[in-house]
Design a protein around this motif. Structure first.
Motif, PDB file in Angstrom:
ATOM      1  N   PHE A   1       0.935  -1.151   0.119  1.00  0.00           N
ATOM      2  CA  PHE A   1      -0.156  -0.007  -0.019  1.00  0.00           C
ATOM      3  C   PHE A   1       0.692   1.236  -0.049  1.00  0.00           C
ATOM      4  O   PHE A   1       1.716   1.346   0.764  1.00  0.00           O
ATOM      5  CB  PHE A   1      -0.827   0.154   1.255  1.00  0.00           C
ATOM      6  CG  PHE A   1      -1.953  -1.135   1.397  1.00  0.00           C
ATOM      7  CD1 PHE A   1      -3.086  -1.063   0.619  1.00  0.00           C
ATOM      8  CD2 PHE A   1      -1.448  -2.297   1.962  1.00  0.00           C
ATOM      9  CE1 PHE A   1      -3.848  -2.186   0.626  1.00  0.00           C
ATOM     10  CE2 PHE A   1      -2.389  -3.338   2.271  1.00  0.00           C
ATOM     11  CZ  PHE A   1      -3.711  -3.367   1.619  1.00  0.00           C
TER      12      PHE A   1
ATOM     13  N   THR B   1      -2.779   5.400   2.627  1.00  0.00           N
ATOM     14  CA  THR B   1      -3.905   4.333   2.276  1.00  0.00           C
ATOM     15  C   THR B   1      -4.644   4.054   3.544  1.00  0.00           C
ATOM     16  O   THR B   1      -4.242   3.723   4.382  1.00  0.00           O
ATOM     17  CB  THR B   1      -3.438   3.072   1.639  1.00  0.00           C
ATOM     18  OG1 THR B   1      -2.719   3.583   0.480  1.00  0.00           O
ATOM     19  CG2 THR B   1      -4.426   2.311   1.316  1.00  0.00           C
ATOM     20  N   THR B   2      -6.202   4.003   3.451  1.00  0.00           N
ATOM     21  CA  THR B   2      -7.086   3.674   4.459  1.00  0.00           C
ATOM     22  C   THR B   2      -7.217   2.314   4.262  1.00  0.00           C
ATOM     23  O   THR B   2      -7.637   1.878   3.259  1.00  0.00           O
ATOM     24  CB  THR B   2      -8.142   4.825   4.555  1.00  0.00           C
ATOM     25  OG1 THR B   2      -8.178   6.057   4.670  1.00  0.00           O
ATOM     26  CG2 THR B   2      -9.282   4.088   5.646  1.00  0.00           C
TER      27      THR B   2
ATOM     28  N   ARG C   1      -4.361   3.644   8.830  1.00  0.00           N
ATOM     29  CA  ARG C   1      -4.055   4.126   7.785  1.00  0.00           C
ATOM     30  C   ARG C   1      -2.461   4.079   7.649  1.00  0.00           C
ATOM     31  O   ARG C   1      -1.984   4.159   8.749  1.00  0.00           O
ATOM     32  CB  ARG C   1      -4.110   5.377   7.331  1.00  0.00           C
ATOM     33  CG  ARG C   1      -3.795   6.361   8.221  1.00  0.00           C
ATOM     34  CD  ARG C   1      -4.191   7.886   7.801  1.00  0.00           C
ATOM     35  NE  ARG C   1      -3.672   9.028   8.443  1.00  0.00           N
ATOM     36  CZ  ARG C   1      -2.568   9.496   8.189  1.00  0.00           C
ATOM     37  NH1 ARG C   1      -2.169   9.540   6.904  1.00  0.00           N
ATOM     38  NH2 ARG C   1      -2.045  10.658   9.029  1.00  0.00           N
ATOM     39  N   THR C   2      -1.915   3.789   6.541  1.00  0.00           N
ATOM     40  CA  THR C   2      -0.575   3.900   6.334  1.00  0.00           C
ATOM     41  C   THR C   2      -0.055   5.383   6.442  1.00  0.00           C
ATOM     42  O   THR C   2      -0.453   5.964   5.714  1.00  0.00           O
ATOM     43  CB  THR C   2      -0.090   3.217   4.836  1.00  0.00           C
ATOM     44  OG1 THR C   2      -0.621   3.890   3.686  1.00  0.00           O
ATOM     45  CG2 THR C   2      -0.705   1.667   4.724  1.00  0.00           C
TER      46      THR C   2
ATOM     47  N   ARG D   1       4.951   4.085   2.612  1.00  0.00           N
ATOM     48  CA  ARG D   1       4.529   2.567   1.910  1.00  0.00           C
ATOM     49  C   ARG D   1       4.730   1.476   2.679  1.00  0.00           C
ATOM     50  O   ARG D   1       5.938   1.218   3.268  1.00  0.00           O
ATOM     51  CB  ARG D   1       5.569   2.676   0.594  1.00  0.00           C
ATOM     52  CG  ARG D   1       5.546   1.528  -0.270  1.00  0.00           C
ATOM     53  CD  ARG D   1       6.450   1.462  -1.420  1.00  0.00           C
ATOM     54  NE  ARG D   1       6.275   0.289  -2.297  1.00  0.00           N
ATOM     55  CZ  ARG D   1       7.008  -0.770  -2.325  1.00  0.00           C
ATOM     56  NH1 ARG D   1       7.620  -1.117  -1.109  1.00  0.00           N
ATOM     57  NH2 ARG D   1       6.718  -1.384  -2.997  1.00  0.00           N
TER      58      ARG D   1
END
Length: 261
Positions: free
Chosen positions: A37, A41-42, A99-100, A103
């Protein structure tokens, strides 16, 4: 993405899975898949049905809570970490969003496979109970820290923790943006800046993401770390589960701040 043997080996080394028999580990990881991801990103939202146990292999993940227009950071995770385990065990909706922050590589294990294996294997069920217990104790520490200390004390103890985890280096490097750090400590960005300024007389000098702790003994006297609130466990060489992190304070027989000397 197809699972690599090296990824499964890293998961196998986690305390949650390390004592599982080959057959049990095979059953738990049946249908698992690896996802990459990008930052921001959620992964899931509060109230979502949780179908997978997430295992963070690379990157960083922020766990958040929200109410009306407010958001707060509940935890910041680094590899190798599991998350949303309690919701998976209970087959319940998520109480947190995830979430991220950068990366990330995340292994996703079937929640149904995990629950089925727990029913069938007592040793694996006990390992899950240990991990959930470690998570609970970590939550109690966080609540006590928030409710019993002022912002300057919370920041001082956070810096002591980071110094221990970064091998007593000086300066230390803040692993997160100051905006995220402020939320984690229950402060506004403005209050975080004032707290850093208030620590200048204790030898704390901030240069971007680098923070020098010029007088660590003075900082410790202000912070007054306590083993029933704080856990300044040094960064483990491998993946350490939440239960192992909790055991460290008891086994070490030290006050949390003793690693400063």
């Amino acid at each position: 993405m197809t699972m690599r043997a090296s990824d499964l080996d890293r998961v196998r080394a986690l305390p949650l899975f390390s004592r599982a028999s080959p057959e049990v580990f095979r059953d738990v990881t049946a249908g698992a898949f690896l996802q990459r991801f990008p930052a921001g990103t959620t992964l899931l939202m509060e109230g979502d049905t949780v179908d997978f146990l997430y295992v963070l292999l690379e990157g960083a993940v922020e766990l958040q809570g929200s109410w009306k227009e407010k958001e707060t950071t509940l935890a910041l995770l680094r590899p190798v970490s599991t998350f949303i385990l309690a919701a998976v065990v209970l087959d319940a909706d998520a109480l947190m969003s995830a979430r991220t922050l950068e990366r990330s590589e995340i292994l996703m294990l079937s929640g149904e496979a995990l629950r089925r294996t727990m029913r069938q294997d007592a040793d694996f069920s006990f390992a899950v109970a240990e991990e959930v217990s470690g998570c609970y104790r970590g939550l109690v520490r966080a609540v006590k820290n928030q409710k019993l200390r002022g912002g300057v004390e919370r920041l001082a103890n956070y810096l002591i923790t980071q110094r221990a985890r970064q091998g007593l280096r000086d300066p230390i490097v803040l692993p997160h943006e100051k905006r995220v750090l402020a939320s984690l400590l229950g402060m506004s960005p403005e209050n975080l800046s004032r707290a850093f300024a208030g620590l200048s007389s204790y030898g704390v000098v901030v240069r971007g993401a680098e923070v020098s702790l010029g007088r660590p003994d003075a900082l410790e006297r202000l912070a007054r770390p306590h083993p029933l609130i704080d856990n300044h466990m040094p960064a483990p060489a491998g993946g350490a589960g939440k239960a192992e992190i909790e055991r460290w304070t008891t086994r070490s027989g030290r006050t949390c701040g003793s690693s400063l000397s």
